[in-house]
Design a protein around this motif. Structure first.
Motif, short mmCIF file in Angstrom:
data_model
loop_
_atom_site.label_atom_id
_atom_site.label_comp_id
_atom_site.label_asym_id
_atom_site.label_seq_id
_atom_site.Cartn_x
_atom_site.Cartn_y
_atom_site.Cartn_z
N ASN A 221 0.86 -1.17 0.00
CA ASN A 221 0.00 0.00 0.00
C ASN A 221 0.90 1.23 0.00
OD1 ASN A 221 -2.14 -1.76 0.22
ND2 ASN A 221 -2.47 -1.40 2.41
N TYR A 223 1.29 5.60 0.08
CA TYR A 223 0.72 6.90 0.40
C TYR A 223 1.66 7.95 -0.16
CZ TYR A 223 -0.64 11.04 3.04
OH TYR A 223 -1.03 12.31 3.39
N VAL A 257 0.54 -3.54 -6.29
CA VAL A 257 0.16 -2.33 -5.57
C VAL A 257 -1.33 -2.45 -5.26
CG1 VAL A 257 -0.01 0.18 -5.63
CG2 VAL A 257 1.94 -0.96 -6.72
N ASN A 258 -1.64 -2.74 -4.01
CA ASN A 258 -3.04 -2.91 -3.62
C ASN A 258 -3.80 -1.59 -3.69
OD1 ASN A 258 -2.64 -5.64 -3.03
ND2 ASN A 258 -1.96 -5.18 -0.95
N ARG A 259 -3.14 -0.52 -3.27
CA ARG A 259 -3.77 0.80 -3.31
C ARG A 259 -2.69 1.87 -3.29
NH1 ARG A 259 -7.55 1.65 1.62
NH2 ARG A 259 -7.47 3.81 0.88
N ASP A 261 -2.84 5.83 -2.26
CA ASP A 261 -3.58 7.00 -1.79
C ASP A 261 -2.75 8.24 -2.12
OD1 ASP A 261 -5.67 5.48 -0.73
OD2 ASP A 261 -4.58 5.16 1.14
#
Length: 268
Positions: A221, A223, A257-259, A261
């Motif tokens: 994940n 950011y 890449v799951n997420r 943000d």
């Protein structure tokens, strides 16, 4: 359902030959190293090659875990293929798998020594022993979730037919978790460098302020905080930057890449 067995010692190219054999005999599905593969897709199971130890890999291949066994058995019943190829290192192993999954007895046994040459088997052993690479008879995109962060590439079998090249099947090469070569890891600095590279190619992004990385079981994940240029279509530019960043990271690192943000800190 007609049940075939493909039998041969470890590292002799069984998984590599499986797709060719299925095409030749019109076999609809494969059971290989803990996976149930039906019509060229992973339908159920956990790959033995994803286990942390060789003992764990053997247990996964034999479906010793009740949950694993039940998941695959139910998937076989639901998809109801007309035929299945069970791959194992010995007659005893394929018989155990068949019994464990509640399949009919094996109708036909095929031995790897009978369908390959000594040269082919030697090449397969070299790939296994010296390079730590294993083949899974399914397209690469079907495996990304189970093999995040591990060496993985497609292997296409090409056939020249009537003067033109035709893609007839795809297999994937992976490096198992229990491989002596170990596991790929990636630092936040490397991740930051990749994202900076994406930024330099995107005229709408002015600067990257911060990159955070959280490593999960099935991927990472991210950011990211960034400053964008004033006067642009911000929602569209942000989505494009997200998409390009995910694509580059997955391509360069083999991590899912799951997420991602993305926080826009400002405009300049």
């Amino acid at each position: 359902m007609k049940v075939y067995g493909l039998i041969g010692r470890s590292g002799t190219g069984k998984s590599f030959q499986a797709v060719n054999l299925c095409k030749e005999l019109n076999i609809e599905s494969i059971i290989d190293d803990g996976l149930f593969i039906c019509r060229n897709k992973v339908a159920a199971g956990i790959s033995a090659k994803r286990q942390k130890t060789k003992v764990g890999a053997v247990k996964a291949a034999l479906f010793t875990d009740e949950g694993h066994m039940k998941e695959v058995s139910e998937a076989i019943g639901k998809m109801n293929p007309s035929s299945v190829l069970v791959i194992g290192t010995s007659d005893r192993m394929v018989d155990k798998i068949v019994a464990r999954l509640g399949l009919e007895k094996i109708d036909e046994r095929i031995y790897i020594d009978d369908i390959t040459t000594e040269v082919q088997r030697a090449m397969a052993r070299k790939q296994r022993d010296e390079m730590g690479q294993h083949v899974i008879p399914v397209p690469t995109f079907q495996l990304k979730r189970q093999f995040s962060g591990y060496f993985m590439m497609p292997m296409r079998m090409i056939l020249k037919e009537f003067g033109s090249w035709r893609d007839i099947s795809e297999k994937s090469v992976v490096r198992p978790t229990y491989s002596y070569l170990g596991q790929y890891k990636i630092s936040e600095r490397v991740m930051n460098d990749i994202i900076e590279g994406v930024k330099r190619a995107d005229e709408n992004v002015a600067e990257i302020n911060k990159v955070g990385v959280a490593v999960m079981q099935d991927g990472i994940n991210l950011y990211v905080t960034a400053v964008f240029r004033y006067g642009i279509d911000l929602p569209e530019a942000a989505k494009r930057f997200q998409k390009n960043t995910v694509r580059e990271i997955e391509y360069m690192t083999a991590f899912n890449v799951n997420r991602l943000d993305l926080e826009v800190k400002g405009l300049i």
